[in-house]
Design a protein around this motif. Structure first.
Motif, mmCIF file in Angstrom:
data_model
loop_
_atom_site.group_PDB
_atom_site.id
_atom_site.type_symbol
_atom_site.label_atom_id
_atom_site.label_comp_id
_atom_site.label_asym_id
_atom_site.label_seq_id
_atom_site.Cartn_x
_atom_site.Cartn_y
_atom_site.Cartn_z
ATOM 1 N N LEU A 1 -67.517 -61.787 -43.038
ATOM 2 C CA LEU A 1 -66.076 -62.172 -42.032
ATOM 3 C C LEU A 1 -67.044 -61.943 -40.624
ATOM 4 O O LEU A 1 -67.186 -61.028 -40.901
ATOM 5 C CB LEU A 1 -64.717 -62.084 -42.615
ATOM 6 N N LEU A 2 -67.656 -62.750 -40.043
ATOM 7 C CA LEU A 2 -68.283 -62.452 -38.640
ATOM 8 C C LEU A 2 -67.548 -62.550 -38.259
ATOM 9 O O LEU A 2 -66.544 -63.381 -37.514
ATOM 10 C CB LEU A 2 -69.098 -63.818 -38.880
ATOM 11 N N LEU A 3 -67.815 -61.545 -36.919
ATOM 12 C CA LEU A 3 -66.881 -61.092 -35.883
ATOM 13 C C LEU A 3 -67.864 -61.070 -34.541
ATOM 14 O O LEU A 3 -69.211 -61.152 -34.503
ATOM 15 C CB LEU A 3 -66.182 -59.720 -36.007
ATOM 16 N N PHE A 4 -67.282 -62.182 -33.691
ATOM 17 C CA PHE A 4 -68.542 -61.994 -32.371
ATOM 18 C C PHE A 4 -69.104 -60.384 -31.746
ATOM 19 O O PHE A 4 -70.174 -60.492 -31.719
ATOM 20 C CB PHE A 4 -67.357 -62.673 -31.521
ATOM 21 N N GLY A 5 -67.962 -59.524 -32.152
ATOM 22 C CA GLY A 5 -68.680 -58.057 -30.968
ATOM 23 C C GLY A 5 -68.833 -57.980 -29.838
ATOM 24 O O GLY A 5 -67.882 -58.510 -29.650
ATOM 25 N N LYS B 1 -59.773 -68.936 -53.293
ATOM 26 C CA LYS B 1 -60.456 -68.272 -54.569
ATOM 27 C C LYS B 1 -58.652 -67.721 -55.020
ATOM 28 O O LYS B 1 -58.350 -67.387 -56.377
ATOM 29 C CB LYS B 1 -61.102 -67.332 -54.327
ATOM 30 N N TYR B 2 -58.144 -67.284 -53.774
ATOM 31 C CA TYR B 2 -57.245 -66.397 -53.166
ATOM 32 C C TYR B 2 -55.989 -66.876 -52.549
ATOM 33 O O TYR B 2 -54.569 -66.246 -52.699
ATOM 34 C CB TYR B 2 -57.738 -66.114 -52.169
ATOM 35 N N GLY B 3 -55.718 -68.890 -52.598
ATOM 36 C CA GLY B 3 -55.157 -68.989 -51.922
ATOM 37 C C GLY B 3 -54.780 -69.187 -50.325
ATOM 38 O O GLY B 3 -55.505 -68.566 -49.912
ATOM 39 N N LYS B 4 -54.065 -69.249 -49.532
ATOM 40 C CA LYS B 4 -53.931 -69.204 -48.169
ATOM 41 C C LYS B 4 -52.791 -67.253 -48.432
ATOM 42 O O LYS B 4 -53.535 -66.907 -46.395
ATOM 43 C CB LYS B 4 -53.287 -69.949 -47.558
ATOM 44 N N GLU B 5 -52.746 -66.285 -48.244
ATOM 45 C CA GLU B 5 -52.289 -65.390 -48.594
ATOM 46 C C GLU B 5 -52.622 -64.492 -47.550
ATOM 47 O O GLU B 5 -52.465 -63.211 -47.058
ATOM 48 C CB GLU B 5 -51.951 -64.797 -50.356
ATOM 49 N N TRP B 6 -54.167 -64.140 -48.027
ATOM 50 C CA TRP B 6 -55.129 -63.266 -47.381
ATOM 51 C C TRP B 6 -55.058 -63.435 -46.199
ATOM 52 O O TRP B 6 -56.174 -62.445 -45.644
ATOM 53 C CB TRP B 6 -56.535 -63.138 -48.146
ATOM 54 N N ARG B 7 -55.527 -64.839 -45.699
ATOM 55 C CA ARG B 7 -55.347 -64.536 -44.431
ATOM 56 C C ARG B 7 -54.351 -63.640 -43.291
ATOM 57 O O ARG B 7 -54.381 -63.790 -42.306
ATOM 58 C CB ARG B 7 -54.636 -66.324 -43.855
ATOM 59 N N LYS B 8 -52.538 -63.660 -43.965
ATOM 60 C CA LYS B 8 -52.509 -62.955 -43.468
ATOM 61 C C LYS B 8 -52.679 -61.478 -43.134
ATOM 62 O O LYS B 8 -52.026 -61.032 -42.222
ATOM 63 C CB LYS B 8 -50.784 -62.566 -43.988
ATOM 64 N N LYS B 9 -53.278 -61.036 -43.927
ATOM 65 C CA LYS B 9 -54.252 -59.362 -44.036
ATOM 66 C C LYS B 9 -55.165 -59.277 -42.900
ATOM 67 O O LYS B 9 -55.951 -58.533 -43.062
ATOM 68 C CB LYS B 9 -53.580 -59.255 -45.525
ATOM 69 N N VAL B 10 -55.668 -60.672 -42.646
ATOM 70 C CA VAL B 10 -57.199 -60.400 -42.264
ATOM 71 C C VAL B 10 -57.456 -60.540 -41.065
ATOM 72 O O VAL B 10 -56.267 -59.657 -39.820
ATOM 73 C CB VAL B 10 -58.470 -61.826 -42.783
ATOM 74 N N ARG B 11 -58.309 -59.338 -40.403
ATOM 75 C CA ARG B 11 -58.136 -59.077 -39.217
ATOM 76 C C ARG B 11 -58.343 -59.651 -37.900
ATOM 77 O O ARG B 11 -58.648 -61.160 -38.147
ATOM 78 C CB ARG B 11 -59.685 -57.976 -38.712
ATOM 79 N N PRO B 12 -57.424 -59.841 -36.372
ATOM 80 C CA PRO B 12 -56.805 -60.856 -36.235
ATOM 81 C C PRO B 12 -58.633 -61.115 -35.475
ATOM 82 O O PRO B 12 -58.295 -62.032 -34.734
ATOM 83 C CB PRO B 12 -55.675 -60.371 -35.355
ATOM 84 N N ASP B 13 -59.862 -60.620 -35.375
ATOM 85 C CA ASP B 13 -60.856 -60.852 -34.158
ATOM 86 C C ASP B 13 -61.630 -61.740 -34.983
ATOM 87 O O ASP B 13 -62.966 -61.816 -34.867
ATOM 88 C CB ASP B 13 -61.482 -59.459 -33.338
ATOM 89 N N VAL B 14 -61.600 -61.795 -36.268
ATOM 90 C CA VAL B 14 -62.463 -62.895 -37.496
ATOM 91 C C VAL B 14 -62.738 -63.829 -36.798
ATOM 92 O O VAL B 14 -61.555 -64.613 -36.123
ATOM 93 C CB VAL B 14 -62.293 -62.873 -38.664
ATOM 94 N N GLU B 15 -63.943 -64.280 -36.186
ATOM 95 C CA GLU B 15 -64.527 -66.129 -35.076
ATOM 96 C C GLU B 15 -63.593 -67.205 -36.352
ATOM 97 O O GLU B 15 -64.097 -67.507 -37.033
ATOM 98 C CB GLU B 15 -65.381 -66.033 -34.967
ATOM 99 N N TYR B 16 -63.290 -67.977 -35.752
ATOM 100 C CA TYR B 16 -62.405 -69.613 -35.524
ATOM 101 C C TYR B 16 -61.492 -69.527 -36.800
ATOM 102 O O TYR B 16 -60.934 -70.473 -37.513
ATOM 103 C CB TYR B 16 -64.083 -69.978 -36.417
#
Length: 194
Positions: free
Chosen positions: A124-128, A177-192
């Motif tokens: 998961l790419l971050l701008f940094g 693969k995982y449904g949309k549940e993972w989206r609630k737990k991902v870092r907020p700075d993942v781009e797009y």
């Protein structure tokens, strides 16, 4: 009679002045990858000229006015993450409408996302930034659970268009693969991630 002649001469001078002022280049700059405006500021410089250049607007459009008719101009277009590119434009006696496609050199794109997914090395790419944000324990648990790594480019990211293509494909694969549940737990700075 003299007054009519002077007025006619003045009108002719004004018409000639207006005609030469109408010589311009109206351009639109798009990313070759997305066929949309690059996700970066776009700077246009007129080489070998005293013209100050300009910046494209939010749609990638720009205007270069008060140019000489029937002259070849060399434009240098730059946008963050894209290599600087040069384009030749020949003016006419009016307005030249031009489309400029910027090419990006992508190490990360949708094909790379598919390859990384198949090789079990997705990111998961971050701008940094100069000082990247370190992973928390929750971030490390997320990486382990979903078998994916956060990847921070630091202060030298590629074109944002490349990041977008890569991340959006990874999001699709994660959803499958995982449904949309993972989206609630991902870092907020993942781009797009919307």
């Amino acid at each position: 009679m003299n007054l009519k002649k002077e007025i006619l001469t003045l009108i002719m001078i004004m018409i000639c002045g207006l005609t030469s002022a109408q010589v311009e280049i109206r351009g639109t700059v798009l990313s070759e990858l997305t066929a949309m405006k690059p996700d970066a500021d776009i700077y246009i410089e007129v080489l070998q000229s005293r013209h100050p250049g300009t910046i494209a607007d939010s749609l990638g459009k720009f205007r270069l006015e008060y140019l000489e008719p029937n002259k070849e101009y060399l434009l240098k277009i730059s946008a963050f993450g894209f290599p600087t590119q040069e384009f030749e434009v020949v003016t006419s006696t009016g307005i030249a409408n031009e489309l400029f496609l910027l090419k990006a050199e992508c190490e990360f794109d949708a094909e790379k996302a598919d390859s990384d997914w198949q090789n079990r090395t997705p990111k998961l790419l971050l701008f940094g930034s100069i000082a990247p944000v370190a992973n928390t324990k929750a971030d490390q648990r997320f990486e382990k659970k979903y078998k994916i790594k956060y990847y921070d480019f630091g202060c030298t990211p590629p074109a944002m268009d490349c990041l977008k293509l890569y991340n959006e494909r990874i999001f699709e694969l994660m959803d499958e693969k995982y449904g949309k549940e993972w989206r609630k737990k991902v870092r907020p700075d993942v781009e797009y991630l919307n």
